[in-house]
Design an enzyme around this catalytic site. Structure first.
Site, PDB file in Angstrom:
ATOM      1  N   ASP A 298       0.814  -1.221   0.000  1.00 56.97           N
ATOM      2  CA  ASP A 298       0.000   0.000   0.000  1.00 56.97           C
ATOM      3  C   ASP A 298       0.845   1.267   0.000  1.00 56.97           C
ATOM      4  O   ASP A 298       0.643   2.161  -0.830  1.00 56.97           O
ATOM      5  CB  ASP A 298      -0.925   0.041   1.235  1.00 56.97           C
TER       6      ASP A 298
ATOM      7  N   ARG B  84      -0.316   5.390  17.274  1.00 53.83           N
ATOM      8  CA  ARG B  84      -0.494   6.410  16.242  1.00 53.83           C
ATOM      9  C   ARG B  84       0.097   7.757  16.621  1.00 53.83           C
ATOM     10  O   ARG B  84       0.785   8.386  15.815  1.00 53.83           O
ATOM     11  CB  ARG B  84      -1.971   6.549  15.850  1.00 53.83           C
TER      12      ARG B  84
ATOM     13  N   ASP C 172      -7.764   4.968  12.190  1.00 54.22           N
ATOM     14  CA  ASP C 172      -6.378   5.416  12.084  1.00 54.22           C
ATOM     15  C   ASP C 172      -6.240   6.721  11.307  1.00 54.22           C
ATOM     16  O   ASP C 172      -5.429   7.581  11.656  1.00 54.22           O
ATOM     17  CB  ASP C 172      -5.514   4.324  11.460  1.00 54.22           C
TER      18      ASP C 172
HETATM   19  N1  ARG Z   1      -9.690  -1.469  15.735  1.00 54.34           N
HETATM   20  C1  ARG Z   1      -8.434  -1.141  16.347  1.00 54.34           C
HETATM   21  C2  ARG Z   1      -8.304   0.335  16.531  1.00 54.34           C
HETATM   22  O1  ARG Z   1      -9.034   1.066  15.928  1.00 54.34           O
HETATM   23  C3  ARG Z   1      -7.275  -1.718  15.556  1.00 54.34           C
HETATM   24  C4  ARG Z   1      -7.011  -1.049  14.265  1.00 54.34           C
HETATM   25  C5  ARG Z   1      -5.986  -1.771  13.484  1.00 54.34           C
HETATM   26  N2  ARG Z   1      -5.511  -0.950  12.415  1.00 54.34           N
HETATM   27  C6  ARG Z   1      -5.162  -1.427  11.246  1.00 54.34           C
HETATM   28  N3  ARG Z   1      -4.754  -0.566  10.364  1.00 54.34           N
HETATM   29  N4  ARG Z   1      -5.223  -2.700  10.960  1.00 54.34           N
HETATM   30  O2  ARG Z   1      -7.479   0.782  17.288  1.00 54.34           O
END
Ligand code: ARG
Length: 411
Positions: A18, A98, A127
């Site tokens: 990506d 993050r 994210d």
């Molecule tokens: N659902 C979790 C959160 O929002 C995990 C997210 C995982 N992120 C990913 N890009 N796979 O914190």
């Protein structure tokens, strides 16, 4: 889409498909230079060949930063002190990483003369919100580019085709039927075949924890030491924050500790099924509360416990860098001054249980709580204490019998 006035963008880059495609897309479509930035937050991916790969894909520069210690010390440990758990189960492994990634991305962007930042988070998740709220809070002057919300590539095969068309080097990795995010605190699995919330995760999916039924049949005890709320040692050995967390991941993972399987509420509105393994973090939360149980004043503990879900929500929603978070963090830090001591935790077949706690700052007074010695506590004082506590209750009951109303307390 019209070309923007962006000259040079700092991209959060992993070297995967990506972000490799995004790197080239930024050059081709936005028409800017790209500085690739990769953060090591303990995802255990090979970072050594990354600068070469980024340059081969078209980056003018590539900066790799090791953020493991800072992540553990300044993000994970404050969340442990805050008892931050989202919706009762999620220990926030992705959400806590993050802000540290974004903070350094901003630094790198400034140091390398960028006028924009970009990330590879999709348009449906949390994210994107976390990255962009952090960018805005820390560097309002920088432009933000979120390619997943702009381009017309919709699938992995679109990305592969784009990579092929542009001669982008991609390491052929077998496509997993779900999405993984791993760091020092946790590994998360979501999407793909996990989207059916009834479907049981395949036991071979897990990367950090052994299946409990295959874990050793003898329990393991670990002793975790804290100073002013900060985890400092395991079994008496002082360890740097990231080493401490890695050690606990290893010990608790071998015993299958720290798995959860939940449906959570994303900030952007939808529900989402997530499977997490947080072995070390699970032990830390438990041990920390055990030391607090000896050392925190009752009312301070209850106030902190009221703040905990709010703290978790702010982390989850991406408000790490916000005035309200500064306020909560100051209050929680103040509560931790005497949280010094040790907790013993037993790890066995997927479970972690506290089996003992001790502290030089303990408020626990054996002579007071035992039934034998009187100490400074005179049981006769309890008579008046209870009578006054009951005054309102008696008045309410008397009113009920006077007015013939039912009242809310039975009978
Ligand atoms: N659902 C979790 C959160 O929002 C995990 C997210 C995982 N992120 C990913 N890009 N796979 O914190």
């Amino acid at each position: 889409m019209s070309p923007r006035a962006v000259k040079r963008v700092c991209l959060a880059y992993s070297g995967g498909l990506d972000t490799s495609v995004i790197l080239r897309w930024l050059i081709e479509v936005i028409g800017c230079e790209v500085v690739a930035y990769a953060a090591d937050v303990g995802q255990e991916e090979e970072l050594s060949g990354l600068p070469e790969k980024a340059r081969a894909t078209g980056a003018v520069d590539c900066v790799v930063r090791d953020l493991r210690e800072e992540f553990a010390r300044d993000y994970v440990f404050p969340a442990i002190q805050a008892a931050a758990v989202y919706e009762g189960h999620y220990l926030l492994g992705t959400a806590l990483a993050r802000p540290v990634i974004a903070r350094h991305q901003i630094e790198v962007a400034r140091e390398t003369g960028c006028d924009a930042v970009a990330h590879g988070a999709t348009g449906k998740g949390n994210d994107q919100v976390r990255f962009e709220l952090a960018y805005r809070a820390l560097a309002p002057e920088l432009e933000v580019i979120a390619p997943w919300r702009e381009w017309d590539l919709v699938s992995r095969s679109d990305c592969l085709a784009y990579a092929e068309r542009h001669g982008i080097p991609v390491t052929a990795t077998a496509e997993k039927p779900y999405s993984i995010d791993r760091n020092l605190l946790h590994c998360s699995y979501e999407g793909g075949i996990l989207e059916d919330p009834w479907r049981r995760p395949d036991p071979s999916m897990f990367l950090l924890t052994r299946n409990p039924e295959e874990a050793p049949s003898t329990p393991l005890e670990v002793v975790v030491g804290f100073e002013a709320g900060v985890p400092v040692s395991v079994d008496g050995e002082r360890l740097a924050p990231h080493h401490l967390l890695a050690r606990l991941n290893h010990l608790a993972g071998a015993h299958g500790v720290g798995r959860v399987d939940i449906v959570e509420n994303r900030f952007v509105g939808m529900k989402s099924r997530g499977v997490y393994e947080t072995p070390g973090g699970t032990v830390l939360h438990l041990a920390h509360r055990a030391v607090e149980s000896l050392t925190l004043d009752r009312e301070v503990m209850h106030e902190r416990d009221r703040l905990a879900p709010r703290f978790a929500e702010l982390v989850y929603n991406g408000f790490w860098f916000s005035p309200e978070m500064d306020f909560l963090r100051a209050a929680i830090a103040q509560s931790q001054r005497f949280v010094t001591g040790e907790a013993r935790v037993e790890l066995y077949k997927g479970a972690a249980r506290v089996t003992g706690r001790r502290s030089p700052c303990s408020l626990y007074a054996e002579d007071l709580s035992s039934f034998e010695a009187a100490g400074d506590y005179d049981p006769r004082d309890a008579t008046g204490f209870i009578r006054l506590q009951a005054l309102r209750l008696r008045l309410a009951r008397l009113r009920d019998s006077r007015t013939g109303s039912g009242g809310g307390t039975g009978g």
